[in-house]
Design a protein around this motif. Structure first.
Motif, PDB file in Angstrom:
ATOM      1  N   MET A 139       1.219  -1.178  -0.018  1.00 26.02           N
ATOM      2  CA  MET A 139      -0.057   0.019  -0.129  1.00 26.02           C
ATOM      3  C   MET A 139       0.879   1.254   0.060  1.00 26.02           C
ATOM      4  N   THR A 140       1.914   1.433   0.833  1.00 25.67           N
ATOM      5  CA  THR A 140       2.591   2.486   0.924  1.00 25.67           C
ATOM      6  C   THR A 140       3.378   2.738  -0.244  1.00 25.67           C
ATOM      7  N   ASN A 141       3.970   1.685  -0.779  1.00 28.39           N
ATOM      8  CA  ASN A 141       4.798   1.896  -2.163  1.00 28.39           C
ATOM      9  C   ASN A 141       3.851   2.569  -3.285  1.00 28.39           C
ATOM     10  N   ALA A 142       2.594   2.010  -3.453  1.00 26.82           N
ATOM     11  CA  ALA A 142       1.821   2.735  -4.264  1.00 26.82           C
ATOM     12  C   ALA A 142       1.486   3.950  -4.016  1.00 26.82           C
ATOM     13  N   LEU A 143       1.487   4.438  -2.798  1.00 29.17           N
ATOM     14  CA  LEU A 143       1.076   5.744  -2.318  1.00 29.17           C
ATOM     15  C   LEU A 143       2.293   6.715  -2.661  1.00 29.17           C
ATOM     16  N   ALA A 144       3.559   6.133  -2.195  1.00 26.47           N
ATOM     17  CA  ALA A 144       4.925   6.953  -2.625  1.00 26.47           C
ATOM     18  C   ALA A 144       5.094   7.067  -4.006  1.00 26.47           C
ATOM     19  N   ASP A 145       4.834   6.187  -4.818  1.00 30.55           N
ATOM     20  CA  ASP A 145       4.959   6.192  -6.277  1.00 30.55           C
ATOM     21  C   ASP A 145       3.990   7.206  -6.743  1.00 30.55           C
ATOM     22  N   GLY A 146       2.868   6.766  -6.207  1.00 29.10           N
ATOM     23  CA  GLY A 146       1.523   7.310  -6.796  1.00 29.10           C
ATOM     24  C   GLY A 146       1.617   9.106  -6.856  1.00 29.10           C
TER      25      GLY A 146
END
Lengths: 143, 143, 143, 143, 143, 143
Positions: free
Chosen positions: F124-131
């Motif tokens: 989840m946090t990976n998608a957010l930081a990348d997003g």
């Protein structure tokens, strides 16, 4: 009490749930207005902190009315996001579950085709933009 | 004619475009109502068949009115799908481009937060459903 | 007319196809020289614009001779790329389909082992280069 | 001896390498016929077992002649696989490195466009086949 | 109050935070024992529900002592999982942040090399097992 | 000698293995202390160089004692990394195999829940930081 094998772990049956897990099971049934607890939640219940973390997050984001929150997105759009992400990741359980939910929220199979086609399209352009290491030519406008 | 390095290949500048490439460049500017050709398309133009394939697909799906098609989804929803996919894949160019487009189509930064939060949430649940190999308990209803 | 369930949606059977869909079905059978329409295309046909977009792209890139185009890559190499991508994404349908196609184009099972081993190797090195955030020490030569 | 920061760890400079690491550095320069040790290997050297594991694998698969092995694939095709995987994963270091290597092995920028277009195409079809959970209609032929 | 551009949106500065956001900022500083609010959280704060959802989840799982919970895993192992996931997804922000945290929790750069080498290894075997569509020969033992 | 279909290729049965393949099969049984060769290795054996490359890497990293090496990580932690990566990639074969191995190394189903919850969280946090394309605010400390 026996349980059908549905995952790499033995799920917690509704009849075996106690305490915090039983409470969350009841909340899932009530919030989602269904009369059973889906496999996903019964598997997460093998670690109650995990069940609580994921259910709290999903309830807040996907059932905003249940926590007194107003969402900027309608339920169908929220399921469309779920589908686009799940198709990109190829998650079978999630695709089945969110396709069913999207159809229930009024998306018909032709509109589903648009969601998929667009999700597919951007998986293509993502690979191309990354594959050539293209530099952004646009910065999103800051309010 | 010189060109700034923006990718692993030398992009085709607008002034250097001829034939099919020049035609598509003009169509991109007209369809998107912009006065330059973004890096993405100038890089794809290093192979004209690639440029034509991707532009034809994107035009048909993202600019349906330009091909006389009616879409079941509005432009903002289409950009939301693009963003959810791009965030999942972590594609920098695409995230910048589609965040800008989504904001242009009226998504404000709080609504953008909902799109991201939901995209993030389902990246979490996808990893969990896959990580436990959970069997689907639901089949989407067939019409 | 009944149809076996093969996806989250009911596919469009060949006998039910009309208009644009029937035309594309005929083109798929002729171009691929097969006597049935694979599940993939019958599912995409639930949204004709989707079917047309994907088939147009795939025909242009994978059957260049059918559109009067010359490809710089031979058919086996094109299927090798399809396989490497599909193995990286873990797409079951695609892996089955492109393994069959690659073998049909002359790749034997030992050569298939090389394709897989190399695809596997670079999934490892990709994770390492990303995992350490290593800066490029080389820029591709510009012509 | 000082070293530019290029990663989340301090790489092992060539002048600081001793024992097994120095040996592998020499083998990398000789096998790849280059006069420096790329960042990737100098970073892996922070754990010598890691350096040895990855170099042994890469040397065997990508430099078969150096270990007396015959490969069923030519060097350009091997780099094409590396590129297709790296574009799919969006690994910047790897894309730069393998684009340079593919060009060095004779792929020109138009042919690179075909590799990218095909890699992009199958990232699209992978998302579609997964997104609809389509069942395989073909099993690869067993010899 | 001005703010450096660090993302596709304007982050919420600590001096501008009020209400729920200010409360969570204070909790982040106290729980993590740091004297600033990292970019990640200041960006999520552009949608307070998003900030609350993600912080609640991360606090419960990564700072169990702060919510009176006992974890079966020690802090270093939890950061190792974060790193392995982030390396697999190639998330730059996350890799930097979790490498720093893992080193702070006592992992030295040689042990970091083992984490990376093993994460890399299983990205390779995952591609191989998926690429051949290998059937499981083992079912995890059910307690 | 017949063999059940378990993959896109016909695996090499133990009774059919000769030379290098037979040697590696024996090493796998001895090193892993099992009395059969898992599907994964019998499939890789369709290309002996592939079998050798992958087995050499896995043996060195996951069975360090067998090559006289000392690992900074205990066997359970190594399997936890394998699981986190496999859950992120959604590899069915690998998830089954490494869940079984982790349980065998003493992880119970509640602790498995923590591993999964944390792996899910960082997806989840990976998608957010990348997003959001968030810039790192921290550089890992260099020793």
């Amino acid at each position: 009490m026996s349980s059908q094998r549905i995952a790499t772990v033995q799920p917690v049956d509704e009849g075996d749930a106690t305490g915090k897990v039983a409470e969350i099971y009841a909340d899932i049934r009530a919030t989602k207005q269904i009369d059973f607890v889906p496999n996903f939640w019964r598997v997460l219940a093998t670690n109650p902190a995990q069940l609580e973390t994921v259910w709290t997050s999903l309830k807040r984001l996907m059932h905003p009315e249940a926590v007194g929150r107003t969402s900027a997105l309608d339920p169908q759009t929220r399921e469309i996001i779920a589908l686009a992400v799940s198709a990109t990741n190829g998650c079978a359980y999630c695709i089945n579950s969110h396709t069913a939910a999207a159809l229930k929220h009024g998306l018909d199979r032709s509109a589903l085709g648009e969601v998929m086609a667009i999700a597919g399209l951007f998986n293509m352009t993502n690979a191309l933009a990354d594959g050539y290491q293209i530099e952004p030519d646009v910065k999103p406008p800051l309010e």
